[in-house]
Design a protein around this motif. Structure first.
Motif, PDB file in Angstrom:
ATOM      1  N   LEU A 174       0.865  -1.181   0.000  1.00 54.51           N
ATOM      2  CA  LEU A 174       0.000   0.000   0.000  1.00 54.51           C
ATOM      3  C   LEU A 174       0.902   1.231   0.000  1.00 54.51           C
ATOM      4  CD1 LEU A 174      -2.964   1.109   0.284  1.00 54.51           C
ATOM      5  CD2 LEU A 174      -2.502   1.243   2.740  1.00 54.51           C
ATOM      6  N   ILE A 175       0.605   2.171  -0.877  1.00 53.28           N
ATOM      7  CA  ILE A 175       1.449   3.362  -1.031  1.00 53.28           C
ATOM      8  C   ILE A 175       0.624   4.614  -0.788  1.00 53.28           C
ATOM      9  CG2 ILE A 175       2.968   4.622  -2.611  1.00 53.28           C
ATOM     10  CD1 ILE A 175       2.967   1.741  -4.147  1.00 53.28           C
ATOM     11  N   LEU A 176       1.132   5.449   0.080  1.00 52.57           N
ATOM     12  CA  LEU A 176       0.553   6.768   0.276  1.00 52.57           C
ATOM     13  C   LEU A 176       1.487   7.738  -0.446  1.00 52.57           C
ATOM     14  CD1 LEU A 176      -0.328   4.924   2.753  1.00 52.57           C
ATOM     15  CD2 LEU A 176      -0.680   7.077   3.985  1.00 52.57           C
ATOM     16  N   GLU A 177       1.054   8.252  -1.579  1.00 51.97           N
ATOM     17  CA  GLU A 177       1.921   9.063  -2.437  1.00 51.97           C
ATOM     18  C   GLU A 177       2.407  10.320  -1.735  1.00 51.97           C
ATOM     19  OE1 GLU A 177       3.127   8.263  -5.323  1.00 51.97           O
ATOM     20  OE2 GLU A 177       1.986   6.436  -5.690  1.00 51.97           O
ATOM     21  N   SER A 178       1.521  10.948  -0.981  1.00 50.84           N
ATOM     22  CA  SER A 178       1.876  12.173  -0.250  1.00 50.84           C
ATOM     23  C   SER A 178       1.037  12.169   1.032  1.00 50.84           C
ATOM     24  CB  SER A 178       1.573  13.403  -1.102  1.00 50.84           C
ATOM     25  OG  SER A 178       1.855  14.582  -0.376  1.00 50.84           O
ATOM     26  N   ALA A 179       1.639  11.673   2.088  1.00 52.48           N
ATOM     27  CA  ALA A 179       0.877  11.445   3.315  1.00 52.48           C
ATOM     28  C   ALA A 179       0.252  12.734   3.857  1.00 52.48           C
ATOM     29  CB  ALA A 179       1.787  10.830   4.376  1.00 52.48           C
ATOM     30  N   SER A 180      -0.961  12.585   4.360  1.00 42.36           N
ATOM     31  CA  SER A 180      -1.648  13.715   4.981  1.00 42.36           C
ATOM     32  C   SER A 180      -2.121  13.296   6.370  1.00 42.36           C
ATOM     33  CB  SER A 180      -2.833  14.165   4.126  1.00 42.36           C
ATOM     34  OG  SER A 180      -3.797  13.136   4.052  1.00 42.36           O
ATOM     35  N   THR A 181      -2.415  14.276   7.196  1.00 41.72           N
ATOM     36  CA  THR A 181      -2.790  13.976   8.583  1.00 41.72           C
ATOM     37  C   THR A 181      -4.070  13.144   8.655  1.00 41.72           C
ATOM     38  OG1 THR A 181      -3.880  16.129   8.751  1.00 41.72           O
ATOM     39  CG2 THR A 181      -1.610  15.982   9.550  1.00 41.72           C
ATOM     40  N   ASN A 182      -4.964  13.291   7.676  1.00 39.47           N
ATOM     41  CA  ASN A 182      -6.203  12.495   7.718  1.00 39.47           C
ATOM     42  C   ASN A 182      -5.979  11.034   7.308  1.00 39.47           C
ATOM     43  OD1 ASN A 182      -6.037  12.607   4.951  1.00 39.47           O
ATOM     44  ND2 ASN A 182      -7.786  13.977   4.679  1.00 39.47           N
ATOM     45  N   GLN A 183      -4.762  10.687   7.014  1.00 33.37           N
ATOM     46  CA  GLN A 183      -4.421   9.283   6.766  1.00 33.37           C
ATOM     47  C   GLN A 183      -3.808   8.615   7.999  1.00 33.37           C
ATOM     48  OE1 GLN A 183      -2.153  10.039   3.082  1.00 33.37           O
ATOM     49  NE2 GLN A 183      -3.711   8.814   2.013  1.00 33.37           N
ATOM     50  N   THR A 184      -3.776   9.333   9.096  1.00 35.45           N
ATOM     51  CA  THR A 184      -3.408   8.720  10.379  1.00 35.45           C
ATOM     52  C   THR A 184      -4.468   7.691  10.728  1.00 35.45           C
ATOM     53  OG1 THR A 184      -2.204  10.626  11.233  1.00 35.45           O
ATOM     54  CG2 THR A 184      -3.201   9.152  12.851  1.00 35.45           C
ATOM     55  N   SER A 185      -4.049   6.444  10.886  1.00 37.09           N
ATOM     56  CA  SER A 185      -5.021   5.374  11.074  1.00 37.09           C
ATOM     57  C   SER A 185      -4.298   4.068  11.368  1.00 37.09           C
ATOM     58  CB  SER A 185      -5.858   5.217   9.792  1.00 37.09           C
ATOM     59  OG  SER A 185      -6.905   4.296   9.962  1.00 37.09           O
ATOM     60  N   MET A 186      -5.101   3.027  11.656  1.00 42.46           N
ATOM     61  CA  MET A 186      -4.597   1.651  11.726  1.00 42.46           C
ATOM     62  C   MET A 186      -4.831   1.026  10.361  1.00 42.46           C
ATOM     63  SD  MET A 186      -3.406  -1.047  13.286  1.00 42.46           S
ATOM     64  CE  MET A 186      -3.681  -1.235  15.057  1.00 42.46           C
ATOM     65  N   TYR A 187      -3.781   0.487   9.767  1.00 41.35           N
ATOM     66  CA  TYR A 187      -3.879  -0.147   8.453  1.00 41.35           C
ATOM     67  C   TYR A 187      -3.750  -1.659   8.615  1.00 41.35           C
ATOM     68  CZ  TYR A 187      -3.744   4.435   6.411  1.00 41.35           C
ATOM     69  OH  TYR A 187      -4.060   5.722   6.066  1.00 41.35           O
ATOM     70  N   LEU A 188      -4.703  -2.365   8.046  1.00 34.84           N
ATOM     71  CA  LEU A 188      -4.760  -3.818   8.173  1.00 34.84           C
ATOM     72  C   LEU A 188      -4.725  -4.470   6.802  1.00 34.84           C
ATOM     73  CD1 LEU A 188      -7.539  -3.766  10.853  1.00 34.84           C
ATOM     74  CD2 LEU A 188      -5.339  -4.843  11.223  1.00 34.84           C
ATOM     75  N   CYS A 189      -3.877  -5.464   6.690  1.00 35.57           N
ATOM     76  CA  CYS A 189      -3.774  -6.251   5.464  1.00 35.57           C
ATOM     77  C   CYS A 189      -4.420  -7.607   5.727  1.00 35.57           C
ATOM     78  CB  CYS A 189      -2.309  -6.422   5.103  1.00 35.57           C
ATOM     79  SG  CYS A 189      -2.005  -7.522   3.708  1.00 35.57           S
ATOM     80  N   ALA A 190      -5.026  -8.180   4.700  1.00 35.83           N
ATOM     81  CA  ALA A 190      -5.619  -9.513   4.821  1.00 35.83           C
ATOM     82  C   ALA A 190      -5.374 -10.301   3.551  1.00 35.83           C
ATOM     83  CB  ALA A 190      -7.120  -9.420   5.104  1.00 35.83           C
ATOM     84  N   SER A 191      -5.392 -11.617   3.687  1.00 35.57           N
ATOM     85  CA  SER A 191      -5.297 -12.467   2.504  1.00 35.57           C
ATOM     86  C   SER A 191      -6.331 -13.576   2.628  1.00 35.57           C
ATOM     87  CB  SER A 191      -3.890 -13.050   2.344  1.00 35.57           C
ATOM     88  OG  SER A 191      -3.652 -14.091   3.263  1.00 35.57           O
TER      89      SER A 191
END
Lengths: 107, 111
Positions: free
Chosen positions: B76-93
Motif C-alpha cells: 500500500l502506497i501513500l503518495e503524499s501522506a496527509s494527517t487524515n491518513q493517520t489510522s490503523m492499516y490492516l492487510c488480509a489475505s
C-alpha cells in the motif's frame, strides 16, 4: 447491496452465554455468513462460517434460520478473555465490515 | 496456520512524505486486501487484488495506490501522506473472499 446490522454493544458476566444476532439484508443465495473477532490492537480473526442451520467449533456456535435473513453467534460460558469486538460482515465480492458489537465480559 | 505479516507495527511520518506499507502472506492465497480502521467507523476497504499485477479499488481508494508484483506481497502506497491518513492499516489475505486472514496491523501517524 448486501448489508448487515448488529447491536453496538453487549455486556455479560463470566460463565454466561452470550448471543449476538446479526440481520443480513439482501444476502445472496450463495453467500456464506461469517463472523470475526477482534481484540484491541490486533487484526480481526475469522472465527466461524455457515450457510444454513447450525455450525459449531471450538470457539463458538452459529445459528442460521432457514430464511437466512439473520444469524446468531453464540459464545458459551464466556470468560474475561472473550471481551472483544465481534463482526458479521456483509459478503459479496468483498467483505463490508460495520462497527461490530463490542462485547464486554465482567468478573 | 496462515501467517500474514506487515512491515511495521508503528510508523510515524511527516506530511507530504511517500509511505510504503508492506504485507506478506505465506499461504499462496490469490486474494489480498488493504483496510483502514478508525474509531467508530469500523474497517473500510481501500484496495484489493485477486491476482498478481491486478488491483481493484475498494470503498476509499483516494490518496492511496497499491502494487502486487508477486503473489505473496501486496504493498500500500501513500503518495503524499496527509494527517487524515493517520489510522490503523490492516492487510488480509484469503483464498475465499469470506474467509480472510488479517495481519497484526500498522498504526500510522502522520504529523
Amino acid at each position: 447491496l448486501a448489508k448487515t446490522t448488529q447491536p453496538i454493544s453487549m455486556d455479560s458476566y463470566e460463565g454466561q452465554e452470550v448471543n449476538i444476532t446479526c440481520s443480513h439484508n439482501n444476502i445472496a443465495t450463495n453467500d456464506y455468513i461469517t463472523w470475526y473477532q477482534q481484540f484491541p490492537s490486533q487484526g480481526p480473526r475469522f472465527i466461524i462460517q455457515g450457510y444454513k442451520t447450525k455450525v459449531t467449533n471450538e470457539v463458538a456456535s452459529l445459528f442460521i434460520p432457514a430464511d437466512r435473513k439473520s444469524s446468531t453467534l453464540s459464545l458459551p460460558r464466556v470468560s474475561l478473555s472473550d471481551t472483544a469486538v465481534y463482526y458479521c460482515p456483509a459478503v459479496d465480492y468483498k467483505l463490508s465490515f460495520g462497527a461490530g458489537t463490542t462485547v464486554t465480559v465482567r468478573a | 496456520d496462515v501467517k500474514v505479516t506487515q512491515s511495521s507495527r508503528y510508523l510515524v511520518k511527516r506530511t507530504g512524505e511517500k509511505v510504503f506499507l508492506e504485507c506478506v502472506q505465506d499461504m499462496d492465497h490469490e486474494n489480498m486486501f488493504w483496510y483502514r480502521q478508525d474509531p467508530g467507523l469500523g474497517l473500510r476497504l481501500i484496495y484489493f487484488s485477486y491476482d498478481v499485477k491486478m488491483k481493484e479499488k475498494g470503498d476509499i481508494p483516494e490518496g492511496y495506490s497499491v502494487s502486487r508484483e508477486k503473489k505473496e506481497r501486496f504493498s500500500l502506497i501513500l503518495e503524499s501522506a496527509s494527517t487524515n491518513q493517520t489510522s490503523m492499516y490492516l492487510c488480509a489475505s484469503s483464498s475465499l473472499v469470506h474467509e480472510q486472514y488479517f495481519g497484526p496491523g500498522t498504526r500510522l501517524t502522520v504529523t
